[in-house]
Scaffold this motif. Structure first.
Motif, PDB file in Angstrom:
ATOM      1  N   VAL A   1       0.833  -1.235  -0.054  1.00 30.21           N
ATOM      2  CA  VAL A   1       0.452  -0.003  -0.159  1.00 30.21           C
ATOM      3  C   VAL A   1       0.742   1.101  -0.016  1.00 30.21           C
ATOM      4  CG1 VAL A   1      -1.865   1.492   0.801  1.00 30.21           C
ATOM      5  CG2 VAL A   1      -2.318  -1.089   1.125  1.00 30.21           C
ATOM      6  N   VAL A   2       0.358   2.156  -0.817  1.00 31.56           N
ATOM      7  CA  VAL A   2       1.415   3.911  -0.941  1.00 31.56           C
ATOM      8  C   VAL A   2       0.777   4.574  -0.612  1.00 31.56           C
ATOM      9  CG1 VAL A   2       3.124   3.195  -2.486  1.00 31.56           C
ATOM     10  CG2 VAL A   2       0.884   3.541  -2.853  1.00 31.56           C
ATOM     11  N   VAL A   3       0.710   5.432   0.760  1.00 32.08           N
ATOM     12  CA  VAL A   3      -0.312   6.287   1.391  1.00 32.08           C
ATOM     13  C   VAL A   3       1.519   7.393   1.117  1.00 32.08           C
ATOM     14  CG1 VAL A   3      -0.704   4.676   2.662  1.00 32.08           C
ATOM     15  CG2 VAL A   3       1.257   6.179   3.140  1.00 32.08           C
ATOM     16  N   PRO A   4       0.512   9.135   1.298  1.00 30.15           N
ATOM     17  CA  PRO A   4       0.910  10.122   1.304  1.00 30.15           C
ATOM     18  C   PRO A   4       1.748  10.775   2.147  1.00 30.15           C
ATOM     19  CG  PRO A   4      -1.676  10.421   0.813  1.00 30.15           C
ATOM     20  CD  PRO A   4      -1.838   8.824   1.191  1.00 30.15           C
ATOM     21  N   PRO A   5       2.493  11.271   1.775  1.00 28.81           N
ATOM     22  CA  PRO A   5       3.685  11.361   3.327  1.00 28.81           C
ATOM     23  C   PRO A   5       2.866  11.929   4.592  1.00 28.81           C
ATOM     24  CG  PRO A   5       3.733  12.966   1.091  1.00 28.81           C
ATOM     25  CD  PRO A   5       3.201  12.243   0.957  1.00 28.81           C
TER      26      PRO A   5
ATOM     27  N   VAL B   1     -13.613   4.582  -4.752  1.00 31.47           N
ATOM     28  CA  VAL B   1     -12.383   5.331  -6.144  1.00 31.47           C
ATOM     29  C   VAL B   1     -12.262   6.896  -6.120  1.00 31.47           C
ATOM     30  CG1 VAL B   1     -11.253   4.668  -8.295  1.00 31.47           C
ATOM     31  CG2 VAL B   1     -12.547   2.847  -6.443  1.00 31.47           C
ATOM     32  N   SER B   2     -11.200   7.099  -5.892  1.00 32.09           N
ATOM     33  CA  SER B   2     -11.317   8.924  -6.355  1.00 32.09           C
ATOM     34  C   SER B   2     -10.470   9.357  -8.031  1.00 32.09           C
ATOM     35  CB  SER B   2     -10.281   9.409  -5.038  1.00 32.09           C
ATOM     36  OG  SER B   2      -8.550   8.977  -5.605  1.00 32.09           O
ATOM     37  N   PHE B   3     -10.056   8.347  -8.223  1.00 29.82           N
ATOM     38  CA  PHE B   3      -8.712   8.781  -9.846  1.00 29.82           C
ATOM     39  C   PHE B   3      -8.535   7.227  -9.860  1.00 29.82           C
ATOM     40  CE2 PHE B   3      -7.775  12.625  -7.442  1.00 29.82           C
ATOM     41  CZ  PHE B   3      -8.055  12.980  -8.410  1.00 29.82           C
TER      42      PHE B   3
ATOM     43  N   GLY C   1      -1.169  12.983  -2.436  1.00 29.43           N
ATOM     44  CA  GLY C   1      -2.573  13.490  -1.277  1.00 29.43           C
ATOM     45  C   GLY C   1      -3.491  13.457  -1.692  1.00 29.43           C
ATOM     46  N   LEU C   2      -4.380  12.222  -3.089  1.00 28.44           N
ATOM     47  CA  LEU C   2      -5.097  12.509  -3.766  1.00 28.44           C
ATOM     48  C   LEU C   2      -6.145  10.944  -3.450  1.00 28.44           C
ATOM     49  CD1 LEU C   2      -5.208  13.604  -7.387  1.00 28.44           C
ATOM     50  CD2 LEU C   2      -6.170  14.727  -4.976  1.00 28.44           C
ATOM     51  N   GLY C   3      -5.381   9.865  -2.505  1.00 30.09           N
ATOM     52  CA  GLY C   3      -5.651   8.935  -1.982  1.00 30.09           C
ATOM     53  C   GLY C   3      -4.682   7.786  -1.566  1.00 30.09           C
ATOM     54  N   VAL C   4      -5.276   6.400  -1.763  1.00 25.11           N
ATOM     55  CA  VAL C   4      -4.217   5.406  -1.507  1.00 25.11           C
ATOM     56  C   VAL C   4      -4.172   4.717  -2.584  1.00 25.11           C
ATOM     57  CG1 VAL C   4      -4.462   5.909   1.389  1.00 25.11           C
ATOM     58  CG2 VAL C   4      -5.188   3.822  -0.118  1.00 25.11           C
ATOM     59  N   ALA C   5      -2.907   3.427  -2.396  1.00 27.67           N
ATOM     60  CA  ALA C   5      -3.395   2.806  -3.519  1.00 27.67           C
ATOM     61  C   ALA C   5      -2.844   1.328  -3.427  1.00 27.67           C
ATOM     62  CB  ALA C   5      -2.761   3.592  -4.874  1.00 27.67           C
ATOM     63  N   ILE C   6      -2.551   0.898  -3.975  1.00 30.30           N
ATOM     64  CA  ILE C   6      -1.806  -0.716  -4.086  1.00 30.30           C
ATOM     65  C   ILE C   6      -1.203  -1.159  -5.316  1.00 30.30           C
ATOM     66  CG2 ILE C   6      -2.044  -3.288  -3.935  1.00 30.30           C
ATOM     67  CD1 ILE C   6      -4.772  -2.959  -2.299  1.00 30.30           C
ATOM     68  N   VAL C   7       0.005  -0.674  -5.256  1.00 27.00           N
ATOM     69  CA  VAL C   7       1.133  -1.504  -6.403  1.00 27.00           C
ATOM     70  C   VAL C   7       2.023  -1.681  -6.211  1.00 27.00           C
ATOM     71  CG1 VAL C   7       0.671   0.985  -6.892  1.00 27.00           C
ATOM     72  CG2 VAL C   7       2.014   1.057  -5.733  1.00 27.00           C
TER      73      VAL C   7
END
Length: 290
Positions: free
Chosen positions: A165-169, A215-217, A232-238
């Protein structure tokens, strides 16, 4: 009418003399004259007018010679292309791959293959998984790098990747090293559009955790997704390799199924061309999936 006959017509047009053309072609003057007479009878026009010093092209013959030159050139190019494509040392391989591999696996794989087979040309196409399957079925590409393992296609695991999971700083969990997806149920998700293999993989992980974040984007490019998260527009799985590229923070997932396997795939109902077979054997001989 054969390609050889057309090539003889072209030689006649270039030399302007039957005897000289026969010598250049390695045949006899009577044989060449009979071939010319047969072609003119078949076409219904005179291609050349006989003169005291040789032959002159007629107006109709100019049209015939233009077409003959084009057909002979195209035939020669076809033979050259086929010979080049079938040469395992200097042929052609057409490889399709997922967008998410453009900056990670593909450069590493091709660098190693080029070192072993520098004369083989690899033509690349970057596309989603369903397009890769379509192009394999149509014969547009011979090989694909994808996550989708189809039972009717050949499959060779190339690389296993851990998903994070990647999150904003500035995210509340940024200082954690490992999280459970249940902790992210209220966060907005940035992901790939429906129909992409990565989207299905993410959805399966979310379903396993019993969460459905909004889902935002959506983006087909995982590097873009990571950049949106960093903004800062959400979190993601990458895949782990994308974490932190633009300043996001990567957190390990507690789920043991948070991995994806990339494989090389191809049609099996007919033999691969030698250059493509060489590429497959090259991958098979290396421990890429370790």
């Amino acid at each position: 009418m054969q390609i050889r006959d057309l090539a003889w017509l072209v030689q006649l047009g270039e030399t302007g003399h039957v005897t000289a053309a026969a010598a250049a072609l390695g045949t006899s003057q009577p044989t060449l004259s009979r071939t010319l007479a047969r072609l003119e009878d078949e076409l219904g026009v005179r291609v050349f007018e006989r003169t005291a010093t040789g032959i002159d092209v007629t107006p109709d013959g100019s049209l015939v010679l233009d077409a003959a030159r084009d057909l002979v050139a195209r035939h020669d190019q076809l033979r050259a292309d086929l010979a080049n494509r079938l040469d395992p040392d200097a042929g052609l391989v057409r490889l399709a791959f997922l967008d998410s591999m453009a900056t990670t696996l593909v450069p590493r794989l091709l660098r190693a293959f080029h070192a072993e087979a520098p004369g083989v040309k690899v033509v690349l196409s970057q596309e989603p998984a369903h397009h890769i399957r379509r192009d394999l079925d149509r014969g547009v590409v011979e090989l694909g790098l994808t996550m989708d393992r189809a039972p009717d296609l050949g499959w060779l695991p190339v690389q296993r990747e851990r998903l994070v999971v990647v999150v904003p700083p500035t995210h509340r969990l940024r200082r954690r090293t490992r999280v459970d997806l249940t902790e992210l149920g209220d966060d907005e998700l940035v992901t790939t559009p429906p129909g992409f293999g990565h989207s299905a993989l993410v959805r399966a992980l979310l379903d396993e955790a019993g969460v459905s974040p909004p889902v935002s984007f959506e983006s087909a490019d995982l590097a873009t997704i990571e950049g949106l998260v960093a903004a800062g527009l959400g979190v993601a799985i990458v895949p782990e390799a994308f974490a932190g590229l633009s300043g996001s923070v990567g957190l390990q997932l507690a789920s043991p199924s948070a991995t994806r396997t990339i494989g090389l795939t191809w049609r099996t109902e007919r033999p691969l061309a030698p250059p493509a077979e060489r590429f497959v054997e090259f991958v098979r001989s290396r421990a890429w999936a370790d």
